[in-house]
Design a protein around this motif. Structure first.
Motif, short mmCIF file in Angstrom:
data_model
loop_
_atom_site.label_atom_id
_atom_site.label_comp_id
_atom_site.label_asym_id
_atom_site.label_seq_id
_atom_site.Cartn_x
_atom_site.Cartn_y
_atom_site.Cartn_z
N ASP A 114 -3.16 -6.52 2.13
CA ASP A 114 -2.42 -6.28 3.47
C ASP A 114 -2.00 -4.93 4.02
O ASP A 114 -1.00 -4.65 4.26
CB ASP A 114 -1.30 -7.46 3.96
CG ASP A 114 -0.79 -7.55 5.20
OD1 ASP A 114 -1.52 -7.11 6.25
OD2 ASP A 114 0.49 -7.88 5.29
N SER B 32 -2.37 3.13 -2.25
CA SER B 32 -3.20 2.07 -2.94
C SER B 32 -4.67 2.22 -3.45
O SER B 32 -5.19 1.83 -4.74
CB SER B 32 -3.29 0.62 -2.07
OG SER B 32 -3.68 1.04 -0.95
N ILE C 227 3.64 -10.51 8.22
CA ILE C 227 3.11 -11.69 8.27
C ILE C 227 4.24 -12.95 9.19
O ILE C 227 5.27 -12.50 9.33
CB ILE C 227 2.50 -12.38 7.01
CG1 ILE C 227 3.91 -12.44 6.04
CG2 ILE C 227 1.48 -11.69 6.39
CD1 ILE C 227 3.57 -13.41 4.92
N SER D 291 6.51 -10.28 2.79
CA SER D 291 5.27 -11.47 2.15
C SER D 291 5.46 -11.41 0.72
O SER D 291 5.28 -12.33 0.02
CB SER D 291 3.73 -10.74 2.56
OG SER D 291 3.90 -9.32 2.34
N GLU E 32 3.00 0.33 -2.27
CA GLU E 32 3.27 0.66 -0.65
C GLU E 32 3.62 2.05 -0.77
O GLU E 32 4.13 2.75 -1.49
CB GLU E 32 4.83 0.32 -0.25
CG GLU E 32 5.52 0.56 0.87
CD GLU E 32 4.69 0.54 2.25
OE1 GLU E 32 4.28 -0.63 2.31
OE2 GLU E 32 4.56 1.36 2.77
N ARG F 114 10.48 2.07 3.07
CA ARG F 114 10.18 0.57 3.12
C ARG F 114 10.12 0.05 1.79
O ARG F 114 10.50 -0.95 1.32
CB ARG F 114 8.72 0.40 3.73
CG ARG F 114 8.55 1.12 5.04
CD ARG F 114 7.17 0.80 5.67
NE ARG F 114 7.17 1.23 7.11
CZ ARG F 114 6.19 0.96 7.95
NH1 ARG F 114 4.99 0.59 7.44
NH2 ARG F 114 6.10 1.54 9.08
N GLY G 197 0.31 -3.30 0.25
CA GLY G 197 1.07 -3.16 1.58
C GLY G 197 2.15 -4.03 1.46
O GLY G 197 2.32 -5.31 1.84
C1 LIG Z 1 0.70 -4.59 7.36
S1 LIG Z 1 2.04 -3.90 6.57
C2 LIG Z 1 2.48 -4.83 5.19
C3 LIG Z 1 3.33 -6.13 5.58
C4 LIG Z 1 3.58 -7.11 4.48
N1 LIG Z 1 2.42 -7.32 3.74
C5 LIG Z 1 4.17 -8.26 5.01
O1 LIG Z 1 3.64 -9.10 5.61
O2 LIG Z 1 5.41 -8.35 4.91
C6 LIG Z 1 0.95 -2.70 5.91
C7 LIG Z 1 1.78 -1.60 5.05
O3 LIG Z 1 0.84 -0.93 4.22
C8 LIG Z 1 1.48 0.41 3.82
N2 LIG Z 1 0.26 1.22 3.81
C9 LIG Z 1 -0.43 2.05 4.59
N3 LIG Z 1 -1.40 2.88 4.18
C10 LIG Z 1 -1.09 2.67 2.69
C11 LIG Z 1 -1.85 3.15 1.57
N4 LIG Z 1 -2.69 3.94 1.48
N5 LIG Z 1 -1.25 2.84 0.38
C12 LIG Z 1 -0.25 1.87 0.19
N6 LIG Z 1 0.28 1.38 1.39
C13 LIG Z 1 -0.12 1.57 2.49
C14 LIG Z 1 2.09 0.64 5.37
O4 LIG Z 1 3.28 1.69 5.04
C15 LIG Z 1 2.67 -0.92 5.77
O5 LIG Z 1 4.19 -0.84 5.30
#
Ligand SMILES: C[S@@+](CC[C@H](N)C(=O)[O-])C[C@H]1O[C@@H](n2cnc3c(N)ncnc32)[C@H](O)[C@@H]1O
Length: 216
Positions: free
Chosen positions: A131, A114, A37, A67, A85, A90, A61
């Motif tokens: 997210d 998730s 974000i 965030s 996550e 990460r 996420g």
């Molecule tokens: C848009 S980023 C999150 C950004 C964070 N919220 C921020 O703004 O600082 C989405 C994150 O979701 C994770 N992700 C993707 N698929 C996922 C899943 N099935 N379960 C959990 N996390 C997942 C990705 O690895 C990524 O780091």
């Protein structure tokens, strides 16, 4: 397509002051090409934590914890943020940043999918920030609403998806139509779910704010 012009986004960013740690975590996110974000959305998250007097917050996420830092920094000392996550490295970056911020007792990361983990955690949460994987948005919604306390807030990022959710408006190369369709479906559900009142804000890539009605 920019929802908000770059000039206005730049102007809005001048109105948000953030800690040097948040600056560094944002720079790290840019360096690693993580879709995090911006500071205007970060301040919105922080504002909503305070407005709801949140103690229990869930995030889907984490990425490198940017965030999550905005969400956790205004929680009371006995408040808790759980962030989910999929990517282990990460998650470790995020944990390191929580420690650096002195928030390691308030903020934690669960590593895994998730779609599975949200069925293993118990609510109620005062605030949920969604997210994660956009393709999962529709399948997560019902469980996320059930995890919210009545009067709690579900905040969802990327609901305008660079304008792709608007039929016929724009079609970006390298974009999965699966993600666009999932977000459009999710938006319709947010708009019509009898348990929720939702407002769609054209901030950055679109942020939806849904309140779980007190009586539902
Ligand atoms: C848009 S980023 C999150 C950004 C964070 N919220 C921020 O703004 O600082 C989405 C994150 O979701 C994770 N992700 C993707 N698929 C996922 C899943 N099935 N379960 C959990 N996390 C997942 C990705 O690895 C990524 O780091």
């Amino acid at each position: 397509m920019d929802i908000v012009t770059p000039e206005i986004e730049a102007y809005l960013s001048t109105l948000v002051t953030r800690s040097s740690l948040l600056e560094r975590v944002a720079a790290e996110g840019a360096r690693l090409d993580l879709p995090i974000i911006d500071s205007a959305v970060g301040r919105l998250l922080e504002t909503m934590v305070m407005a709801t007097s949140a103690r229990n917050v869930l995030e889907i996420g984490t990425a490198n914890g940017y965030s999550a830092l905005w969400l956790a920094q205004s929680l009371p000392a006995d408040g808790r943020l759980i962030s989910i996550e999929l990517d282990r490295s990460r998650a470790q970056l995020a944990r390191d940043h929580f420690t650096e911020a002195g928030l390691e007792n308030r903020a934690s990361v669960m590593v895994g999918d998730s779609a599975l983990l949200i069925h293993k955690i118990a609510g109620p949460f005062d605030l949920i920030f969604n997210d994660g994987d956009k393709r999962q948005y529709p399948q997560l919604l019902d469980r996320l609403v059930k995890l919210l306390r009545p009067g709690g807030v579900l905040i969802t990022d990327n609901v305008l998806w660079d304008g792709e959710v608007v039929p016929g408006l724009v079609s970006l190369p390298n974009r999965s139509t699966e993600e666009t369709k999932a977000i459009a479906t999710y938006n319709q559900r947010l708009a019509t779910d009898a348990r929720l009142v939702t407002s769609f804000l054209p901030l950055r890539d679109g942020v939806a704010m849904s309140i779980r009605k007190p009586s539902r």
